[in-house]
Design a protein around this motif. Structure first.
Motif, PDB file in Angstrom:
ATOM      1  N   ASP A 158       0.859  -1.202   0.122  1.00  0.00           N
ATOM      2  CA  ASP A 158       0.523   0.037   0.207  1.00  0.00           C
ATOM      3  C   ASP A 158       0.565   1.148  -0.011  1.00  0.00           C
ATOM      4  O   ASP A 158       1.887   1.394   0.543  1.00  0.00           O
ATOM      5  CB  ASP A 158      -0.972   0.172   1.100  1.00  0.00           C
ATOM      6  N   LEU A 159       0.620   2.319  -0.787  1.00  0.00           N
ATOM      7  CA  LEU A 159       1.086   2.983  -1.546  1.00  0.00           C
ATOM      8  C   LEU A 159       1.027   4.449  -0.714  1.00  0.00           C
ATOM      9  O   LEU A 159       1.553   5.580  -0.754  1.00  0.00           O
ATOM     10  CB  LEU A 159       1.859   3.282  -2.489  1.00  0.00           C
ATOM     11  N   ALA A 169      10.097  -1.230   2.536  1.00  0.00           N
ATOM     12  CA  ALA A 169      10.051  -2.406   2.124  1.00  0.00           C
ATOM     13  C   ALA A 169       9.427  -3.899   2.005  1.00  0.00           C
ATOM     14  O   ALA A 169       9.083  -3.495   3.552  1.00  0.00           O
ATOM     15  CB  ALA A 169      11.653  -3.088   2.217  1.00  0.00           C
ATOM     16  N   ASP A 170       8.529  -4.676   1.082  1.00  0.00           N
ATOM     17  CA  ASP A 170       8.551  -6.531   2.130  1.00  0.00           C
ATOM     18  C   ASP A 170       9.195  -6.975   0.641  1.00  0.00           C
ATOM     19  O   ASP A 170      10.108  -6.266   0.486  1.00  0.00           O
ATOM     20  CB  ASP A 170       6.761  -5.436   2.151  1.00  0.00           C
ATOM     21  N   ASP A 171       8.448  -7.804   1.077  1.00  0.00           N
ATOM     22  CA  ASP A 171       9.096  -9.012   0.493  1.00  0.00           C
ATOM     23  C   ASP A 171       8.461  -8.973  -1.902  1.00  0.00           C
ATOM     24  O   ASP A 171       9.497  -9.759  -2.101  1.00  0.00           O
ATOM     25  CB  ASP A 171       8.201 -10.602   0.293  1.00  0.00           C
ATOM     26  N   SER A 172       7.633  -8.002  -2.255  1.00  0.00           N
ATOM     27  CA  SER A 172       8.249  -7.772  -3.310  1.00  0.00           C
ATOM     28  C   SER A 172       7.888  -6.115  -3.468  1.00  0.00           C
ATOM     29  O   SER A 172       8.326  -6.278  -4.732  1.00  0.00           O
ATOM     30  CB  SER A 172       6.796  -8.567  -3.388  1.00  0.00           C
ATOM     31  N   THR A 173       7.815  -5.404  -2.764  1.00  0.00           N
ATOM     32  CA  THR A 173       8.864  -3.309  -3.466  1.00  0.00           C
ATOM     33  C   THR A 173       9.345  -2.953  -2.730  1.00  0.00           C
ATOM     34  O   THR A 173       9.326  -3.364  -1.866  1.00  0.00           O
ATOM     35  CB  THR A 173       6.810  -3.245  -3.382  1.00  0.00           C
ATOM     36  N   LEU A 174      10.264  -2.339  -3.002  1.00  0.00           N
ATOM     37  CA  LEU A 174      10.870  -1.017  -2.029  1.00  0.00           C
ATOM     38  C   LEU A 174      11.093  -0.096  -2.785  1.00  0.00           C
ATOM     39  O   LEU A 174      10.652   0.089  -3.760  1.00  0.00           O
ATOM     40  CB  LEU A 174      12.298  -2.174  -2.873  1.00  0.00           C
ATOM     41  N   VAL A 175      10.877   0.814  -1.782  1.00  0.00           N
ATOM     42  CA  VAL A 175      10.073   2.744  -1.911  1.00  0.00           C
ATOM     43  C   VAL A 175      11.713   3.214  -1.671  1.00  0.00           C
ATOM     44  O   VAL A 175      12.322   3.374  -0.336  1.00  0.00           O
ATOM     45  CB  VAL A 175       9.303   2.522  -1.438  1.00  0.00           C
ATOM     46  N   HIS A 176      12.009   3.910  -2.848  1.00  0.00           N
ATOM     47  CA  HIS A 176      13.388   4.814  -1.638  1.00  0.00           C
ATOM     48  C   HIS A 176      12.863   6.395  -2.423  1.00  0.00           C
ATOM     49  O   HIS A 176      11.908   6.133  -3.371  1.00  0.00           O
ATOM     50  CB  HIS A 176      14.641   4.840  -2.241  1.00  0.00           C
ATOM     51  N   ARG A 177      13.827   7.309  -1.876  1.00  0.00           N
ATOM     52  CA  ARG A 177      13.135   8.327  -2.017  1.00  0.00           C
ATOM     53  C   ARG A 177      14.294   8.466  -3.811  1.00  0.00           C
ATOM     54  O   ARG A 177      15.095   8.401  -3.591  1.00  0.00           O
ATOM     55  CB  ARG A 177      13.690   9.703  -0.777  1.00  0.00           C
ATOM     56  N   TRP A 178      13.275   9.686  -4.244  1.00  0.00           N
ATOM     57  CA  TRP A 178      14.210   9.075  -6.058  1.00  0.00           C
ATOM     58  C   TRP A 178      15.265  10.683  -5.613  1.00  0.00           C
ATOM     59  O   TRP A 178      15.072  11.843  -5.004  1.00  0.00           O
ATOM     60  CB  TRP A 178      12.720  10.262  -6.299  1.00  0.00           C
ATOM     61  N   VAL A 179      16.108  10.286  -6.361  1.00  0.00           N
ATOM     62  CA  VAL A 179      17.518  10.842  -6.074  1.00  0.00           C
ATOM     63  C   VAL A 179      17.629  11.333  -7.736  1.00  0.00           C
ATOM     64  O   VAL A 179      17.803  10.670  -8.990  1.00  0.00           O
ATOM     65  CB  VAL A 179      18.554  10.771  -5.882  1.00  0.00           C
ATOM     66  N   GLU A 180      17.909  12.551  -7.878  1.00  0.00           N
ATOM     67  CA  GLU A 180      17.990  13.347  -9.585  1.00  0.00           C
ATOM     68  C   GLU A 180      19.714  13.333  -9.018  1.00  0.00           C
ATOM     69  O   GLU A 180      20.049  13.993  -8.398  1.00  0.00           O
ATOM     70  CB  GLU A 180      17.904  14.746  -9.885  1.00  0.00           C
ATOM     71  N   GLY A 181      20.064  12.399 -10.782  1.00  0.00           N
ATOM     72  CA  GLY A 181      21.380  12.962 -10.899  1.00  0.00           C
ATOM     73  C   GLY A 181      21.971  12.475 -12.298  1.00  0.00           C
ATOM     74  O   GLY A 181      20.729  11.946 -13.170  1.00  0.00           O
ATOM     75  N   GLU A 182      23.561  12.586 -12.689  1.00  0.00           N
ATOM     76  CA  GLU A 182      23.158  12.374 -14.298  1.00  0.00           C
ATOM     77  C   GLU A 182      23.785  10.759 -13.985  1.00  0.00           C
ATOM     78  O   GLU A 182      24.995  10.083 -13.248  1.00  0.00           O
ATOM     79  CB  GLU A 182      24.294  12.646 -14.512  1.00  0.00           C
TER      80      GLU A 182
END
Length: 307
Positions: free
Chosen positions: A2-3, A73-86
């Protein structure tokens, strides 16, 4: 997963193509932007330890390791804050960038994070003759290349199973290479931690230094970039293990397993709902069939980088 705790979406999730193992999406909400990774749980070579890796990521982020903030994180999904970069291109990085990666690894290896014992490694599969027969029977475009390299792949499997690893064993990222890195203001940001676990130190340093020092082939290796990773590791408080083939066997073993996994996906001929697209699996097989024998034949040359 659930996001909803990430906020109200301000647009649909956007697929970010190119992942070699999983599927990545960008989600923009009123609370920021997030990288949502759907783990391939259908045909992985081993189960993910998502919750254990999440604890390691939390500790690394708290220690100031440059990386995206781990959110959930759970067994099927990982969530991180988005990072802008090259994106880091498939070419040798700069010496200062390589040095900083070495320092980063030394800091990571110094973290005190509990990690449950991992199951012992199984012998490397030796079914290359059977795979070559199946590739020919199903009309794979690379069937002839595989058939011509069967003995080489059997020799590589033998090396992987018999090469002595000198230790020490460290808890680490295990997959530091250009497509798992960003450059933000010229400095590294380390992505994609889901393969993290225990690894012989020589394997981690050798694979990292080699991938950062080479381009798309082994003719473009920059020894000064390779050494910069090791110099940075020592400057960060780490100690180098003794030289030997173990520095490169982990990279060979990982590439061998990845190639075999993609061969099986191509032989099935069905677009799996998770993981890389079938076209990318075909490309990965071709890269492995050409690159692995080349790397295996160059081991003495690669060991000379450690002198």
């Amino acid at each position: 997963m659930d996001l909803s705790h990430l906020g109200a979406p301000i647009g649909p999730r956007t697929r970010i193509h190119g992942g070699a193992a999983n599927r990545m999406y960008r989600l923009d909400t009123d609370q920021g932007s997030f990288a949502v990774k759907e783990l391939n749980v259908v045909d992985r070579r081993w189960p993910y330890r998502a919750r254990d890796v999440f604890r390691l990521e939390q500790a690394a982020f708290a220690a100031g390791i440059p990386m995206p903030e781990p959110i959930a994180a759970d067994d099927s999904t990982l969530v991180h804050r988005w990072v802008e970069g090259e994106k880091v291109p498939e070419e040798p990085v700069s010496v200062p960038y390589a040095f900083e990666i070495g320092e980063l690894l030394a800091r990571l290896h110094a973290l005190d994070v509990d990690w449950a014992d991992e199951p012992p490694e199984e012998p490397t599969p030796r079914d290359w003759p059977e795979l070559a027969e199946r590739a020919a029977a199903t009309g794979q475009p690379w069937a002839g290349e595989l058939a011509s390299q069967v003995e080489t792949f059997l020799a590589i499997a033998q090396l992987v199973d018999t090469c002595e690893r000198p230790g020490p064993i460290v808890l680490t990222h295990k997959d530091v290479q250009p497509f798992n890195l960003l450059a933000c203001d010229g400095r590294p940001v380390l992505l994609d931690w889901e393969l993290s676990g225990m690894l012989d130190l020589s394997g981690e340093l050798g694979s990292t230094a080699l991938r950062l020092a080479q381009g798309t082939g082994f003719d473009s290796i920059q020894p000064d970039v390779f050494r910069a990773v090791l110099d940075g590791y020592v400057a960060g408080g780490g100690a180098l293990p003794p030289p030997g083939p173990s520095w490169f066997v982990y990279m060979i073993a990982g590439w061998l397993g990845h190639t075999r996994w993609n061969i099986h996906r191509c032989l099935a001929g069905v677009e799996v709902s998770t993981g890389p697209d079938l076209a990318l699996s075909q490309e990965s097989v071709r890269d492995g069939l050409r690159g692995l024998p080349d790397m295996f034949g160059r081991l003495p040359q690669l060991e000379a980088l450690l002198a």
